[in-house]
Design a protein around this motif. Structure first.
Motif, PDB file in Angstrom:
ATOM      1  N   ASP A  40      26.128  76.238   0.608  1.00 16.50           N
ATOM      2  CA  ASP A  40      26.293  77.392   1.494  1.00 16.50           C
ATOM      3  C   ASP A  40      27.566  77.238   2.319  1.00 16.50           C
ATOM      4  OD1 ASP A  40      25.743  75.678   3.640  1.00 16.50           O
ATOM      5  OD2 ASP A  40      23.799  76.551   4.099  1.00 16.50           O
ATOM      6  N   GLU A  41      27.825  78.207   3.192  1.00  8.53           N
ATOM      7  CA  GLU A  41      29.068  78.216   3.974  1.00  8.53           C
ATOM      8  C   GLU A  41      29.172  77.054   4.954  1.00  8.53           C
ATOM      9  OE1 GLU A  41      27.555  81.373   7.393  1.00  8.53           O
ATOM     10  OE2 GLU A  41      28.859  82.060   5.775  1.00  8.53           O
ATOM     11  N   HIS A  42      28.058  76.362   5.207  1.00 12.26           N
ATOM     12  CA  HIS A  42      28.057  75.225   6.131  1.00 12.26           C
ATOM     13  C   HIS A  42      28.163  73.884   5.402  1.00 12.26           C
ATOM     14  CE1 HIS A  42      26.971  78.140   9.167  1.00 12.26           C
ATOM     15  NE2 HIS A  42      25.946  78.504   8.427  1.00 12.26           N
ATOM     16  N   GLY A  43      28.245  73.924   4.068  1.00 20.84           N
ATOM     17  CA  GLY A  43      28.331  72.701   3.286  1.00 20.84           C
ATOM     18  C   GLY A  43      26.988  72.109   2.902  1.00 20.84           C
ATOM     19  N   ASN A  44      25.889  72.795   3.246  1.00 23.30           N
ATOM     20  CA  ASN A  44      24.564  72.330   2.848  1.00 23.30           C
ATOM     21  C   ASN A  44      24.403  72.525   1.344  1.00 23.30           C
ATOM     22  OD1 ASN A  44      23.720  71.858   5.574  1.00 23.30           O
ATOM     23  ND2 ASN A  44      23.496  74.066   5.795  1.00 23.30           N
ATOM     24  N   MET A  45      23.852  71.519   0.676  1.00 22.16           N
ATOM     25  CA  MET A  45      23.678  71.600  -0.771  1.00 22.16           C
ATOM     26  C   MET A  45      22.212  71.441  -1.148  1.00 22.16           C
ATOM     27  SD  MET A  45      26.991  69.634  -2.279  1.00 22.16           S
ATOM     28  CE  MET A  45      27.055  68.284  -1.120  1.00 22.16           C
ATOM     29  N   ALA A  64      12.311  84.378   8.810  1.00 13.67           N
ATOM     30  CA  ALA A  64      13.385  85.087   9.496  1.00 13.67           C
ATOM     31  C   ALA A  64      14.733  84.978   8.781  1.00 13.67           C
ATOM     32  CB  ALA A  64      13.523  84.575  10.920  1.00 13.67           C
ATOM     33  N   ARG A  65      14.973  83.890   8.088  1.00 19.41           N
ATOM     34  CA  ARG A  65      16.279  83.714   7.458  1.00 19.41           C
ATOM     35  C   ARG A  65      16.130  82.975   6.140  1.00 19.41           C
ATOM     36  NH1 ARG A  65      19.278  78.865   9.501  1.00 19.41           N
ATOM     37  NH2 ARG A  65      17.611  77.390   9.699  1.00 19.41           N
ATOM     38  N   TYR A  66      17.126  83.064   5.342  1.00 21.54           N
ATOM     39  CA  TYR A  66      17.070  82.412   4.051  1.00 21.54           C
ATOM     40  C   TYR A  66      18.382  81.692   3.776  1.00 21.54           C
ATOM     41  CZ  TYR A  66      19.255  86.873   2.932  1.00 21.54           C
ATOM     42  OH  TYR A  66      20.051  87.977   2.948  1.00 21.54           O
ATOM     43  N   TYR A  67      18.312  80.735   2.878  1.00 25.09           N
ATOM     44  CA  TYR A  67      19.473  79.971   2.455  1.00 25.09           C
ATOM     45  C   TYR A  67      20.288  80.858   1.514  1.00 25.09           C
ATOM     46  CZ  TYR A  67      22.062  76.302  -0.018  1.00 25.09           C
ATOM     47  OH  TYR A  67      23.039  75.529  -0.578  1.00 25.09           O
ATOM     48  N   ARG A  68      21.555  81.063   1.824  1.00 27.79           N
ATOM     49  CA  ARG A  68      22.405  81.924   1.010  1.00 27.79           C
ATOM     50  C   ARG A  68      23.570  81.114   0.448  1.00 27.79           C
ATOM     51  NH1 ARG A  68      23.463  87.684   1.005  1.00 27.79           N
ATOM     52  NH2 ARG A  68      22.076  87.853   2.784  1.00 27.79           N
ATOM     53  N   PRO A  69      23.444  80.663  -0.814  1.00 25.50           N
ATOM     54  CA  PRO A  69      24.544  79.921  -1.416  1.00 25.50           C
ATOM     55  C   PRO A  69      25.777  80.799  -1.597  1.00 25.50           C
ATOM     56  CG  PRO A  69      22.539  79.750  -2.745  1.00 25.50           C
ATOM     57  CD  PRO A  69      22.302  80.791  -1.712  1.00 25.50           C
ATOM     58  N   ILE A  70      26.949  80.194  -1.451  1.00 26.02           N
ATOM     59  CA  ILE A  70      28.195  80.921  -1.707  1.00 26.02           C
ATOM     60  C   ILE A  70      28.847  80.412  -2.996  1.00 26.02           C
ATOM     61  CG2 ILE A  70      28.614  81.521   0.705  1.00 26.02           C
ATOM     62  CD1 ILE A  70      30.674  79.189   0.749  1.00 26.02           C
ATOM     63  N   ALA A  71      28.379  79.256  -3.496  1.00 27.30           N
ATOM     64  CA  ALA A  71      28.931  78.691  -4.727  1.00 27.30           C
ATOM     65  C   ALA A  71      27.870  77.819  -5.394  1.00 27.30           C
ATOM     66  CB  ALA A  71      30.178  77.873  -4.431  1.00 27.30           C
ATOM     67  N   TRP A  72      28.091  77.555  -6.674  1.00 25.62           N
ATOM     68  CA  TRP A  72      27.158  76.730  -7.442  1.00 25.62           C
ATOM     69  C   TRP A  72      27.913  76.009  -8.549  1.00 25.62           C
ATOM     70  CZ3 TRP A  72      26.202  77.592 -12.696  1.00 25.62           C
ATOM     71  CH2 TRP A  72      26.750  78.763 -13.225  1.00 25.62           C
ATOM     72  N   MET A  73      27.269  74.992  -9.119  1.00 24.17           N
ATOM     73  CA  MET A  73      27.812  74.319 -10.303  1.00 24.17           C
ATOM     74  C   MET A  73      26.645  73.855 -11.164  1.00 24.17           C
ATOM     75  SD  MET A  73      29.206  70.543  -9.138  1.00 24.17           S
ATOM     76  CE  MET A  73      30.488  71.159  -8.100  1.00 24.17           C
ATOM     77  N   PRO A  74      26.860  73.798 -12.479  1.00 27.82           N
ATOM     78  CA  PRO A  74      25.788  73.333 -13.358  1.00 27.82           C
ATOM     79  C   PRO A  74      25.420  71.889 -13.045  1.00 27.82           C
ATOM     80  CG  PRO A  74      27.566  74.363 -14.619  1.00 27.82           C
ATOM     81  CD  PRO A  74      28.055  74.205 -13.209  1.00 27.82           C
ATOM     82  N   LEU A  75      24.160  71.573 -13.262  1.00 29.58           N
ATOM     83  CA  LEU A  75      23.702  70.201 -13.076  1.00 29.58           C
ATOM     84  C   LEU A  75      24.100  69.360 -14.290  1.00 29.58           C
ATOM     85  CD1 LEU A  75      20.071  70.758 -11.758  1.00 29.58           C
ATOM     86  CD2 LEU A  75      22.091  70.115 -10.437  1.00 29.58           C
ATOM     87  N   PRO A  76      24.348  68.073 -14.073  1.00 28.48           N
ATOM     88  CA  PRO A  76      24.593  67.200 -15.227  1.00 28.48           C
ATOM     89  C   PRO A  76      23.280  67.011 -15.992  1.00 28.48           C
ATOM     90  CG  PRO A  76      24.453  65.914 -13.221  1.00 28.48           C
ATOM     91  CD  PRO A  76      24.387  67.356 -12.814  1.00 28.48           C
TER      92      PRO A  76
END
Length: 103
Positions: A59-64, A84-96
């Motif tokens: 996410d935008e805070h660097g949480n993975m 009240a709120r949800y985790y909103r990823p801004i980027a992703w990558m495939p898992l190994p």
């Protein structure tokens, strides 16, 4: 693993203009660009994983988190932290691939 960017640059420097292989070059470039980017973050705005594919998200805070995507979720990946709120990823990558014990 290959460096897809370097391969695309190399293909662009090849001269296929004198052969009917121009279409082959374009097809190869498209195929390479569509491949999962190994070790690079893919913006959610660019594309999402296939349905039910697990991915490492950020996410935008660097949480993975490792999450799963499905197109019917209200938001990409659709994981809620609270009412009240949800985790909103801004980027992703495939898992190994998972580690396999060698006997």
């Amino acid at each position: 693993m290959i460096d897809e960017k370097k391969l695309i640059e190399t293909l662009k420097t090849c001269d296929f203009s004198m052969t009917p292989n121009v279409l082959v070059q374009e097809s190869l470039e498209e195929i390479i660009e569509e491949q999962p980017k190994v070790g690079e973050w893919i913006p959610v705005s660019e594309r999402l994983p296939k349905d039910f594919e697990k991915a490492l998200t950020c996410d935008e805070h660097g949480n993975m988190h490792v999450m799963m995507h499905h197109h019917t979720f209200e938001v990409p990946f659709g994981i809620y932290e609270s009412d009240a709120r949800y985790y909103r990823p801004i980027a992703w990558m495939p898992l190994p691939k998972a580690y396999e014990v060698q006997e």
